[in-house]
Scaffold this motif. Structure first.
Motif, PDB file in Angstrom:
ATOM      1  N   SER A  94       0.856  -1.330  -0.056  1.00 42.26           N
ATOM      2  CA  SER A  94       0.068  -0.089  -0.098  1.00 42.26           C
ATOM      3  C   SER A  94       0.962   1.153  -0.101  1.00 42.26           C
ATOM      4  O   SER A  94       1.700   1.342   0.892  1.00 42.26           O
ATOM      5  CB  SER A  94      -0.912   0.066   1.297  1.00 42.26           C
ATOM      6  OG  SER A  94      -1.421   1.261   1.447  1.00 42.26           O
TER       7      SER A  94
ATOM      8  N   SER B  83       0.708   3.485   3.027  1.00 42.41           N
ATOM      9  CA  SER B  83       1.175   2.856   4.214  1.00 42.41           C
ATOM     10  C   SER B  83       2.755   3.162   4.096  1.00 42.41           C
ATOM     11  O   SER B  83       3.579   3.537   5.083  1.00 42.41           O
ATOM     12  CB  SER B  83       1.035   1.629   4.328  1.00 42.41           C
ATOM     13  OG  SER B  83      -0.365   1.448   4.691  1.00 42.41           O
TER      14      SER B  83
ATOM     15  N   LEU C  79       1.542  -5.251   1.990  1.00 45.43           N
ATOM     16  CA  LEU C  79       0.247  -5.416   2.226  1.00 45.43           C
ATOM     17  C   LEU C  79      -0.263  -7.070   1.910  1.00 45.43           C
ATOM     18  O   LEU C  79      -0.833  -7.913   2.941  1.00 45.43           O
ATOM     19  CB  LEU C  79      -0.618  -4.664   1.462  1.00 45.43           C
ATOM     20  CG  LEU C  79      -2.288  -4.886   1.442  1.00 45.43           C
ATOM     21  CD1 LEU C  79      -2.680  -4.366   2.949  1.00 45.43           C
ATOM     22  CD2 LEU C  79      -2.912  -4.154   0.392  1.00 45.43           C
TER      23      LEU C  79
END
Length: 137
Positions: A6, A9, A24
């Motif tokens: 991600s 993130s 992820l």
């Protein structure tokens, strides 16, 4: 091995100085090299299409990581294109063939381009034209 991050993130981890970003998902569907990946255009849950030298086409949910389909084909797979509605995938092989794999109940179809390995593939936005490049030049 297929790894999904991600990016939001990743950026947050970098900004906070939190070290190495965590993936992820990590998928190990293929037993040999992964040769091509396509992420579908689905807004809420795109699909991840992968093919490899192990003759396999795999489809996973990008959000959940769940395996949705796995299809074995007659040869090592080298490239992939997906129709705009994600109803089928076109997969190129090292023998110059292109396999149409339907996810809505149609029979598989084989198109033969040349004797050379398929190296790249693209589908028009309308889904009406398939273009395949081979090592023949």
């Amino acid at each position: 091995l297929i790894t999904v991050w991600s990016l939001s993130s990743v950026m947050e981890t970098v900004r906070s100085g939190g070290g190495q970003p965590r993936p992820l998902h990590t998928f190990s569907d293929h037993t040999m090299s992964v040769s091509a990946l396509v992420v579908g255009a689905g807004a809420s849950d795109p699909y991840v299409f992968s093919c490899g030298l192990d003759h396999k086409l795999s489809v996973r949910s990008l959000v959940s990581g769940r395996l949705l389909a796995s299809v074995s084909l007659p040869g090592p797979l080298t490239c992939i294109a997906v129709d705009p509605l994600e109803y089928c995938a076109y997969v190129g092989s090292n023998n110059g063939c292109c396999y149409k794999v339907s996810f809505v109940g149609e029979d598989m179809m084989t198109l033969r381009s040349s004797s050379g390995q398929a190296t790249s593939m693209a589908l028009s936005k309308s889904g009406q034209h398939l273009v395949m490049g081979t090592e023949d030049g």
